[in-house]
Design an enzyme around this catalytic site. Structure first.
Site, short mmCIF file in Angstrom:
data_model
loop_
_atom_site.label_atom_id
_atom_site.label_comp_id
_atom_site.label_asym_id
_atom_site.label_seq_id
_atom_site.Cartn_x
_atom_site.Cartn_y
_atom_site.Cartn_z
N HIS A 292 -1.29 -9.09 2.59
CA HIS A 292 -1.13 -9.64 1.25
C HIS A 292 0.19 -9.20 0.62
O HIS A 292 0.97 -10.00 0.10
CB HIS A 292 -2.35 -9.17 0.45
CG HIS A 292 -2.52 -9.74 -0.91
ND1 HIS A 292 -2.08 -9.11 -2.04
CD2 HIS A 292 -3.11 -10.88 -1.31
CE1 HIS A 292 -2.40 -9.83 -3.10
NE2 HIS A 292 -3.03 -10.93 -2.69
N SER B 132 -2.28 -14.16 -7.23
CA SER B 132 -1.50 -13.22 -6.42
C SER B 132 -0.11 -13.75 -6.13
O SER B 132 0.79 -12.97 -5.84
CB SER B 132 -2.18 -12.97 -5.07
OG SER B 132 -3.24 -12.08 -5.22
N ASP C 255 0.43 -2.96 -3.68
CA ASP C 255 -0.40 -3.97 -3.02
C ASP C 255 -1.07 -3.37 -1.80
O ASP C 255 -1.35 -2.17 -1.77
CB ASP C 255 0.52 -5.17 -2.64
CG ASP C 255 -0.24 -6.48 -2.65
OD1 ASP C 255 -1.11 -6.65 -1.79
OD2 ASP C 255 0.04 -7.33 -3.52
#
Ligand SMILES: [Ca+2]
Ligand SMILES: [Ca+2]
Ligand SMILES: [Ca+2]
Length: 667
Positions: free
Chosen positions: A135, A409, A92
């Site tokens: 994220h 996600s 990520d």
């Protein structure tokens, strides 16, 4: 050719075999003694509706639906399956390895920082100056935030082992190899979570050198790693149900009669070019489908702008693609018709199962997960708009958690957590066994879904049929795959002595359509049909269709595949935003850089709808031009925040199939 960079699927607003000691109820008795203690042992657990949906609002205005969760309670409380034996790699943007609610689950020294010159190459913690959130840190918390520690919430697998890789900050092939099962780095991960992707506006060829190289690597890793049990590559479907970006401004459109200012210099030489006759070139930042802009249509009456398999990795057998679910039927305005899909979730026949990704956390619940620590960084910080995130909420005074994470996600790491529980329950299972178990135990949701029909101008065409039941007895839906994940049912099956693991995978070559078939694609609902004869009698796991098609308006096309057993799968729904061929020709340099094209050239779609059927016999491919009239969609410019309606006329000549083939994965 330059690789198309993958981006995080951003916050849409801004994410036999043996059972052993595992069934021992005494296990982890020190962590919680009963269900009440289980609930109380993490202060934010009561907000985490995806784990146990009690109809909580999770700081949004509206509540979710009681029981609409992935059902972790039995697996956690009764069976004490918590993921401890399983390594999960989070590939990520980064991972805050010292976060208070992650540190105890992070494997020391096993993470990587791929930024050149990083002070500690094993620490992918993002800089504290990060203006948005990290994220990867929020993704990791959904998988394995530490459970029962009196801090924050918890992951789906509250004791699983995390490794973090900021591959998105680098994206070299070398670091891709390391993070996707590479020796000494992620080779012992059982699950690799990939909450990223891209949304092409043209059909991408599957057989690019880059993609074939990646496929060969994944084929090897899934067969050899972990003593032949492989790795599950969990992948987000995409966040483009209603809109997608215009990559590198590849799509431009000429508006007639609106030019202002001086004409380009080259008009002296090409005066007939429309841009030299009072027209302007229009380049939107975002493309919206007409359905998305139509206030009379609910999501359940709309076709997706992006089909999951439009991204080649989502058309790969080696990736397990996850679509996203909301907290409740009413979570999307105008719904309440039994539809649980998140408003943004990309869908398609390559989806395996669905898991929660929520909405935006304002009107409707988003995901509650870890955030970069402190009120000066992250999604949760002093200036945040959501009340839970700005440091004033008594349960989040340090801004270490967020209530507004969302996206496919989020759906992917929720699924990754369930895979971790399944492998913890039974480490002997292969990656395909674990997928098999998730398919067999998933819950059929959204049963009121009504087929979506489009008017071709020459008759109606069923563009999205909804739930099907295949000849092997599996229910499948392009939106939900085999259904919503049920973690406790999956763990129970993983522990069952009656579960039979799958034999080794077998793969056919791409088998071409029979020669001499019609290839011209007529306008109207009937399409052109080609037959493909498969002689191998495999139990199907997945089918790939490879197509080359010349057509003047790719978005008109629907592609269906019918198995020898009579199951029909819509592998490409029409009104897709394959719109590049409706704009101005792309400059050669950009075309080469992005690999853009305005036709299907060895473009591959994957369908899971035939799972468990016998492959032997005649398969039928049907390609239909579903629109003989004008086609309308919308461009959006960020700077002006204006929508522009774009209408294109029908393809001037009929399209044709130039090559078609299919490949079976099975056993
Ligand atoms: Ca915790
Ligand atoms: Ca923060
Ligand atoms: Ca047409």
């Amino acid at each position: 050719m330059t690789r198309i960079n993958k981006t995080i699927l951003p916050l849409v607003s801004a994410c036999l075999v043996g059972f052993s000691a595992h069934s021992d109820a005494q296990r982890y008795s020190d962590l919680f003694v009963d269900e009440q203690a289980y609930r109380d042992s993490d202060p934010l657990f009561f907000m985490q509706w995806h784990l146990q949906n009690t109809g909580q609002a999770a700081e949004a205005k509206n509540t979710g639906d009681v029981g609409n969760d992935i059902n972790t309670t039995q697996a956690h409380v009764k069976r004490r399956i918590l993921g401890e034996s399983v390594n999960v790699a989070v590939v990520d943007s980064g991972l805050a390895i010292a976060h208070e609610d992650l540190i105890d689950n992070v494997l020391p020294g096993r993470s990587r920082n791929y930024i050149v010159g990083a002070a500690d190459p094993t620490d992918p913690t993002p800089p504290r100056t990060e203006s948005g959130g990290d994220h990867g840190t929020s993704v990791a918390g959904l998988i394995a935030a530490r459970g029962f520690n009196g801090l924050g919430g918890r992951g789906v697998a509250p004791l699983a082992r995390l490794m973090g890789f900021n591959w998105l900050e680098n994206q070299s092939y070398e670091s891709w190899l390391e993070t996707h099962g590479g020796v000494g780095v992620t080779d012992d991960a059982r699950i690799i979570n990939q909450s990223y992707g891209f949304s092409p506006i043209w059909p991408v060829p599957f057989d690019s050198a880059d993609n074939l190289q990646e496929e060969a690597h994944l084929a090897n890793v899934t067969r050899r790693n972990n003593n032949g049990r492989g790795i599950v590559f969990v992948k987000s479907a995409g966040n483009s149900f209603s809109r997608l970006s215009n990559p590198a401004s590849a799509f431009t459109f000429v508006r007639e009669g609106t030019a202002t200012g001086p004409l380009p210099w080259w008009c002296d030489f090409i005066p007939n070019d429309p841009r030299c006759q009072g027209s302007t070139t229009y380049t939107p930042d975002i493309i919206f489908s007409a359905d998305a802009r139509d206030a009379t249509k609910t999501q359940a009456q709309s076709l997706p702008a992006q089909v999951a398999a439009s991204e080649p990795s989502n058309a790969s057998f080696y990736h397990t693609t996850i679509s996203a679910l909301s907290a409740g039927e009413n979570s999307v305005e105008g719904q309440g018709d039994g539809d649980l899909l998140s408003s943004y979730s990309t869908v398609g026949a390559s989806v395996w199962v669905s898991a929660h990704g929520g909405e935006y956390g304002e009107d409707n619940p988003a995901m509650v997960t870890t955030d970069i620590e402190g009120c000066n960084a992250g999604y949760a910080k002093t200036a945040a708009t959501a009340a839970f995130n700005d440091g004033t909420h008594p349960l989040n005074t340090d801004c270490n958690y967020t209530s507004t994470f969302n996206g496919t996600s989020s759906a992917a790491p929720v699924a990754s957590g369930v895979f971790a529980l399944v492998f913890d329950a039974n480490p002997n299972l292969s990656w395909r066994d674990a997928k098999d178990i998730l398919a067999k135990t998933a819950t059929k949701i959204g049963s009121n879904f009504k087929p979506i029909i489009v008017d071709t101008g020459l008759g109606d065409f069923v563009a999205e049929p909804g739930w099907l039941r295949n000849a092997a007895g599996y229910n499948f839906h392009n939106w939900y795959g085999f259904g919503r994940i049920d973690a406790s049912a999956a763990v129970a099956m993983a522990l069952s002595p009656n579960y039979r693991p799958l034999p080794a995978v077998q793969v056919t070559d791409f088998i071409p359509a029979q020669a001499g078939a019609a290839s011209q694609i007529p306008e109207g609902p009937n399409g052109v049909v080609q037959a493909i004869v498969v002689r191998d009698a495999l139990t199907v796991e997945a089918v790939q269709v490879k197509l080359s098609i010349r057509h003047g308006r790719d978005a008109d096309l629907a592609v269906e595949l019918v198995s020898p057993s009579g199951t029909t799968s819509m592998v490409l729904t029409p009104r897709s935003m394959y719109i590049l061929d409706q704009g101005e020709p792309v400059e050669r340099e950009l075309q080469e850089a992005l690999g853009t094209q305005t036709d299907f050239n060895d473009t591959v779609f994957l369908s899971n709808a035939f799972y468990g059927e016998n492959s032997r016999g005649t398969w039928t491919l049907r390609v239909t031009d579903t629109n003989s009239g004008e086609f309308t969609f919308f461009g959006f410019e960020r700077e002006t925040r204006e929508f522009t309606e774009i209408t294109t006329s029908n393809n001037s000549r009929l399209g044709s199939i130039t090559a078609a083939s299919l490949r079976i994965y099975g056993h």
